[in-house]
Motif scaffolding. Structure first.
Motif, PDB file in Angstrom:
ATOM      1  N   UNK A   1       0.825  -1.212   0.000  1.00 57.86           N
ATOM      2  CA  UNK A   1       0.000   0.000   0.000  1.00 57.86           C
ATOM      3  C   UNK A   1       0.860   1.263   0.000  1.00 57.86           C
ATOM      4  N   UNK A   2       1.843   1.326   0.883  1.00 58.52           N
ATOM      5  CA  UNK A   2       2.674   2.536   0.965  1.00 58.52           C
ATOM      6  C   UNK A   2       3.482   2.752  -0.299  1.00 58.52           C
ATOM      7  N   UNK A   3       3.952   1.679  -0.921  1.00 59.84           N
ATOM      8  CA  UNK A   3       4.718   1.822  -2.161  1.00 59.84           C
ATOM      9  C   UNK A   3       3.822   2.194  -3.335  1.00 59.84           C
ATOM     10  N   UNK A   4       2.546   1.793  -3.265  1.00 61.35           N
ATOM     11  CA  UNK A   4       1.617   2.122  -4.357  1.00 61.35           C
ATOM     12  C   UNK A   4       1.221   3.595  -4.324  1.00 61.35           C
ATOM     13  N   UNK A   5       1.002   4.142  -3.122  1.00 67.37           N
ATOM     14  CA  UNK A   5       0.624   5.559  -3.009  1.00 67.37           C
ATOM     15  C   UNK A   5       1.839   6.455  -2.786  1.00 67.37           C
ATOM     16  N   UNK A   6       3.023   5.851  -2.694  1.00 65.52           N
ATOM     17  CA  UNK A   6       4.305   6.565  -2.589  1.00 65.52           C
ATOM     18  C   UNK A   6       4.441   7.391  -1.310  1.00 65.52           C
TER      19      UNK A   6
END
Length: 317
Positions: A230-235
């Motif tokens: 999730x954090x890598x997808x929304x940066x």
């Protein structure tokens, strides 16, 4: 002599597949954008987060437990892990991943030990760790998100392999591992045995406490992986990222046929439950349904799923 079943039997047995099929057809008819490649891939990316959480929740529910902390574990582990891979950080991405996973496993282990060894109800324990992890996520960076993550980390959530988004691939890998553990290992059989009858399992020589600790560790691990995706997808890592995800995961697993009483459930059923929740969320967004109504509808789904589960168990007794 084979027992003949009426149509009602098959409707109950395959109800989750029928629900998914009906919802899919309704959305295909009511929205021109629904069946586009862009929307379907976007839906699958979004449901991969809930799917990862649901894999861990399936293990927990099969043992007759529950884990309300996974959404907060997702948030807290990602917040701490992402602090190591800002653009000005000297640490490689692997450090963030290992730290995030270590936090998820540790919280899961604490949940399992207190529940199994302390004989404290899972609802109370995981509600407590949910509050602590949520507070920790807000306290960690003074309530502020952690942006500016390295591109090599963001690739996890935004990258593709052969045209398939990485979050979907990660979910499928974790899912297959979960299937293999439940169906092909001794631990999987022990998980069903403990959920079916804890005392009988112990009488057969199964260490029920160890089994329970392991399933909560698995839930914490899956939550941490979901936090990474999730954090890598929304940066960015935000202190409220996982709010409400535990309810979606529980709804998906119960919709998929896993009993809240324990001892019954399958990973494939969970997949269909995840697809139903993802389909509903995506469909309501496409139809511009207000978020307030979306919460009401999801709440009704959870109540209906539990109602069906309870009444199905009564009929089987």
């Amino acid at each position: 002599m084979k027992r003949k079943h009426n149509i009602g039997y098959y409707l109950i047995k395959y109800k989750v597949f029928l629900i998914f099929a009906v919802l899919f057809i309704v959305m295909a008819v009511t929205s021109d954008f629904f069946l586009t490649k862009a929307n379907l891939f976007n839906m699958l990316r979004q449901l991969s987060i809930n799917g990862l959480l649901a894999v861990g929740m399936t293990f927990v529910l099969i043992t007759g437990g529950i884990d309300l902390s996974i959404g907060a574990v997702l948030t807290f582990s990602a917040m701490v892990g992402c602090s190591f891979i800002r653009n000005d950080s000297p640490y490689p991405v692997i450090v963030c991943i290992l730290v995030t996973i270590a936090i998820g496993i540790t919280i899961g282990f604490i949940n399992g030990v207190v529940i199994a060894k302390g004989n404290v109800p899972a609802f109370i324990v995981t509600l407590g760790t949910q509050l602590m992890a949520s507070g920790g996520a807000l306290l960690f960076n003074n309530g502020s998100p952690i942006p500016g993550l390295k591109d090599s980390y963001n690739t996890i959530g935004a990258g593709n392999i052969l045209g398939i988004p990485l979050p979907i691939i990660i979910f499928l890998v974790v899912l297959l591992v979960g299937v293999l553990i439940l169906k092909r290992t001794r631990f999987g059989r022990y998980t069903y045995a403990v959920g079916g009858n804890n005392l009988a399992a112990e009488a057969c020589g199964i260490n029920a406490a160890v089994v329970k600790i392991k399933v909560y560790v698995i839930a914490g691990l899956c939550a941490a992986i979901a936090g990474i995706v999730l954090s890598s997808r929304v940066k960015t890592a935000t202190p409220l990222a996982g709010d409400g995800y535990e309810l979606d995961a529980i709804a998906a697993v119960v919709l998929g046929g896993t009993s809240l009483s324990g001892g019954v459930g399958s990973m494939w059923g969970t997949v269909v439950g995840v697809l139903i929740i993802g389909l509903l969320n995506n469909g309501m967004d496409l139809l511009n349904v207000q978020s307030y109504f979306q919460d009401i509808i999801q709440g009704l789904i959870i109540v209906l799923a539990v109602f069906i589960d309870v009444n199905t168990n009564k009929k089987q007794r």
